[in-house]
Design a protein around this motif. Structure first.
Motif, PDB file in Angstrom:
ATOM      1  N   ALA A  51      19.287  43.286  64.313  1.00 57.78           N
ATOM      2  CA  ALA A  51      18.247  43.577  65.304  1.00 57.78           C
ATOM      3  C   ALA A  51      17.182  42.491  65.297  1.00 57.78           C
ATOM      4  N   GLU A  52      16.756  42.069  64.111  1.00 57.39           N
ATOM      5  CA  GLU A  52      15.757  41.003  64.031  1.00 57.39           C
ATOM      6  C   GLU A  52      16.328  39.698  64.591  1.00 57.39           C
ATOM      7  N   ALA A  53      17.582  39.390  64.230  1.00 56.37           N
ATOM      8  CA  ALA A  53      18.201  38.150  64.708  1.00 56.37           C
ATOM      9  C   ALA A  53      18.344  38.136  66.225  1.00 56.37           C
ATOM     10  N   ASN A  54      18.486  39.318  66.822  1.00 57.75           N
ATOM     11  CA  ASN A  54      18.638  39.429  68.273  1.00 57.75           C
ATOM     12  C   ASN A  54      17.314  39.524  69.016  1.00 57.75           C
ATOM     13  N   GLY A  55      16.202  39.339  68.297  1.00 52.99           N
ATOM     14  CA  GLY A  55      14.914  39.248  68.964  1.00 52.99           C
ATOM     15  C   GLY A  55      14.094  40.515  69.005  1.00 52.99           C
ATOM     16  N   ALA A  56      14.417  41.525  68.183  1.00 52.86           N
ATOM     17  CA  ALA A  56      13.607  42.742  68.152  1.00 52.86           C
ATOM     18  C   ALA A  56      12.197  42.433  67.669  1.00 52.86           C
ATOM     19  N   VAL A  57      11.208  43.133  68.223  1.00 50.15           N
ATOM     20  CA  VAL A  57       9.819  42.939  67.796  1.00 50.15           C
ATOM     21  C   VAL A  57       9.431  43.931  66.706  1.00 50.15           C
ATOM     22  N   ALA A  58      10.225  44.975  66.531  1.00 53.51           N
ATOM     23  CA  ALA A  58      10.015  45.972  65.477  1.00 53.51           C
ATOM     24  C   ALA A  58      11.289  46.806  65.400  1.00 53.51           C
ATOM     25  N   ALA A  59      11.418  47.586  64.338  1.00 54.94           N
ATOM     26  CA  ALA A  59      12.605  48.418  64.191  1.00 54.94           C
ATOM     27  C   ALA A  59      12.229  49.745  63.551  1.00 54.94           C
ATOM     28  N   VAL A  60      13.049  50.740  63.850  1.00 55.88           N
ATOM     29  CA  VAL A  60      12.940  52.049  63.215  1.00 55.88           C
ATOM     30  C   VAL A  60      14.288  52.358  62.586  1.00 55.88           C
ATOM     31  N   VAL A  61      14.290  52.737  61.314  1.00 53.72           N
ATOM     32  CA  VAL A  61      15.517  53.189  60.656  1.00 53.72           C
ATOM     33  C   VAL A  61      15.462  54.710  60.614  1.00 53.72           C
ATOM     34  N   GLY A  62      16.412  55.342  61.285  1.00 55.02           N
ATOM     35  CA  GLY A  62      16.396  56.795  61.412  1.00 55.02           C
ATOM     36  C   GLY A  62      17.041  57.504  60.243  1.00 55.02           C
ATOM     37  N   ASN A  63      16.226  58.051  59.341  1.00 52.71           N
ATOM     38  CA  ASN A  63      16.686  58.900  58.236  1.00 52.71           C
ATOM     39  C   ASN A  63      17.853  58.272  57.478  1.00 52.71           C
ATOM     40  N   PRO A  64      17.628  57.168  56.766  1.00 50.62           N
ATOM     41  CA  PRO A  64      18.723  56.515  56.043  1.00 50.62           C
ATOM     42  C   PRO A  64      19.287  57.418  54.942  1.00 50.62           C
ATOM     43  N   GLN A  65      20.602  57.544  54.902  1.00 54.17           N
ATOM     44  CA  GLN A  65      21.245  58.395  53.905  1.00 54.17           C
ATOM     45  C   GLN A  65      21.577  57.612  52.644  1.00 54.17           C
ATOM     46  N   ARG A  66      22.226  56.473  52.802  1.00 54.27           N
ATOM     47  CA  ARG A  66      22.611  55.646  51.667  1.00 54.27           C
ATOM     48  C   ARG A  66      21.721  54.405  51.609  1.00 54.27           C
ATOM     49  N   VAL A  67      21.279  54.078  50.397  1.00 51.05           N
ATOM     50  CA  VAL A  67      20.535  52.836  50.183  1.00 51.05           C
ATOM     51  C   VAL A  67      21.151  52.178  48.954  1.00 51.05           C
ATOM     52  N   PRO A  68      22.341  51.611  49.089  1.00 53.21           N
ATOM     53  CA  PRO A  68      23.024  51.041  47.930  1.00 53.21           C
ATOM     54  C   PRO A  68      22.373  49.761  47.442  1.00 53.21           C
ATOM     55  N   ALA A  69      22.854  49.284  46.290  1.00 54.44           N
ATOM     56  CA  ALA A  69      22.302  48.057  45.717  1.00 54.44           C
ATOM     57  C   ALA A  69      22.416  46.894  46.691  1.00 54.44           C
ATOM     58  N   GLU A  70      23.467  46.886  47.492  1.00 55.46           N
ATOM     59  CA  GLU A  70      23.635  45.825  48.501  1.00 55.46           C
ATOM     60  C   GLU A  70      22.469  45.808  49.479  1.00 55.46           C
ATOM     61  N   ALA A  71      22.027  46.992  49.904  1.00 61.07           N
ATOM     62  CA  ALA A  71      20.909  47.065  50.844  1.00 61.07           C
ATOM     63  C   ALA A  71      19.624  46.577  50.202  1.00 61.07           C
ATOM     64  N   VAL A  72      19.393  46.972  48.952  1.00 59.45           N
ATOM     65  CA  VAL A  72      18.175  46.558  48.255  1.00 59.45           C
ATOM     66  C   VAL A  72      18.147  45.036  48.123  1.00 59.45           C
ATOM     67  N   ALA A  73      19.268  44.459  47.690  1.00 62.91           N
ATOM     68  CA  ALA A  73      19.324  43.011  47.491  1.00 62.91           C
ATOM     69  C   ALA A  73      19.229  42.256  48.810  1.00 62.91           C
ATOM     70  N   THR A  74      19.810  42.814  49.864  1.00 62.77           N
ATOM     71  CA  THR A  74      19.843  42.134  51.148  1.00 62.77           C
ATOM     72  C   THR A  74      18.492  42.143  51.851  1.00 62.77           C
ATOM     73  N   LEU A  75      17.774  43.258  51.757  1.00 56.23           N
ATOM     74  CA  LEU A  75      16.584  43.431  52.577  1.00 56.23           C
ATOM     75  C   LEU A  75      15.286  42.973  51.923  1.00 56.23           C
ATOM     76  N   ARG A  76      15.254  42.924  50.612  1.00 64.83           N
ATOM     77  CA  ARG A  76      13.976  42.651  49.963  1.00 64.83           C
ATOM     78  C   ARG A  76      13.413  41.289  50.372  1.00 64.83           C
ATOM     79  N   GLY A  77      12.293  41.341  51.062  1.00 64.66           N
ATOM     80  CA  GLY A  77      11.572  40.128  51.420  1.00 64.66           C
ATOM     81  C   GLY A  77      12.148  39.319  52.566  1.00 64.66           C
ATOM     82  N   LEU A  78      13.218  39.806  53.231  1.00 66.16           N
ATOM     83  CA  LEU A  78      13.856  39.004  54.269  1.00 66.16           C
ATOM     84  C   LEU A  78      13.295  39.241  55.662  1.00 66.16           C
ATOM     85  N   LEU A  79      12.893  40.465  55.963  1.00 67.03           N
ATOM     86  CA  LEU A  79      12.496  40.804  57.324  1.00 67.03           C
ATOM     87  C   LEU A  79      11.049  40.408  57.597  1.00 67.03           C
TER      88      LEU A  79
END
Length: 261
Positions: A51-79
């Motif tokens: 979404a960010e790469a496609n030009g979104a100005v903001a995002a909403v994550v709707g009730n995330p169920q899984r937050v695996p280690a991959e998500a933590v490592a991928t998202l920290r500090g990137l957005l």
């Protein structure tokens, strides 16, 4: 009057939320320049980066169920765009109101009780950890755990205080999750899930009496979208994603099966 912000949402709940905010939002079918709603199922963290790469100005994550280690490592500090995380058991307005009701009175002990069907424990417990962090007034650290119980330590400015966690897995798959968080001290705060397993109510008791939180008529999806629109207007970052990842790291220590999702 400012123009309505385009919102790219594919789920019925968020399309309804767009319709409920006609002065601030309008539905669009493209991510560029829009607030993008990412459903919290599957690899939502990848969709968030897209979404960010496609030009979104903001995002909403709707009730995330899984937050695996991959998500933590991928998202920290990137957005770099504001991200709102919809957490039905830890709505931002409820958490802020409960903390305000304590009027700065420090807690001496915080307890978390959580029960859910097998496979459904992670999401409410993760939200319970956010409540405990807020009511304790500082970050959490695991000290020990075993047999469905755990001991954490909170580190608020006033010093260390214990946080106990009790978890139960129910045998009924359809049973609604239960969450109860209590912060004890001169002011007592109790957060409890409602009977349907959607959202919470909280009470605050002190020497001046007891108060119960007001009924929230605004749905969690509408609240999340409204916060995203406000963040776009103010061009300000939000703590939601950082808090979710912090809570997940503690959760992974309490429920080792969720280290990898």
């Amino acid at each position: 009057m400012s123009a309505a912000v385009p919102v790219f949402a594919t789920t019925a709940g968020y399309r309804a939320a767009v319709a409920e905010l006609p002065m601030g939002a309008r539905q669009t079918e493209a991510a560029r320049g829009a607030v993008v709603v990412v459903p919290g199922e599957g690899q939502w963290w990848t969709a968030l980066l897209e979404a960010e790469a496609n030009g979104a100005v903001a995002a909403v994550v709707g009730n995330p169920q899984r937050v695996p280690a991959e998500a933590v490592a991928t998202l920290r500090g990137l957005l770099s765009i504001p991200v709102v995380v919809e957490r039905p058991f830890a709505r931002q307005d409820d958490v802020a109101a409960a903390a305000s009701a304590r009027a700065g009175s420090p807690a001496t002990l915080v307890t978390i009780e959580c029960a859910a069907a097998p496979g459904g424990l992670a999401s409410p417990l993760r939200d319970g950890l956010r409540w405990a962090t807020t009511l304790a007034g500082g970050p959490l650290e695991r000290i020990g755990s075993g047999g469905g119980m755990a001991l954490l330590k909170a580190t608020p400015p006033s010093g260390h205080l214990p946080v106990t966690v009790l978890t139960t897995r129910w045998s009924q798959e359809a049973a609604a999750p239960m969450l109860r968080v209590a912060a004890l001290g001169e002011v007592r705060s109790v957060v409890e899930s409602d009977a349907a397993g959607q959202g919470v109510r909280f009470t605050t008791a002190s020497a001046d009496g007891s108060t119960t939180s007001a009924v929230r008529y605004e749905g969690s999806a509408r609240l999340a979208l409204r916060r995203a629109l406000e963040a776009v207007a103010a061009a300000c970052p939000l703590p939601d994603l950082t808090e979710l990842l912090e809570d997940q790291e503690i959760l992974a220590e309490l429920l080792p099966e969720h280290k990898q999702g």
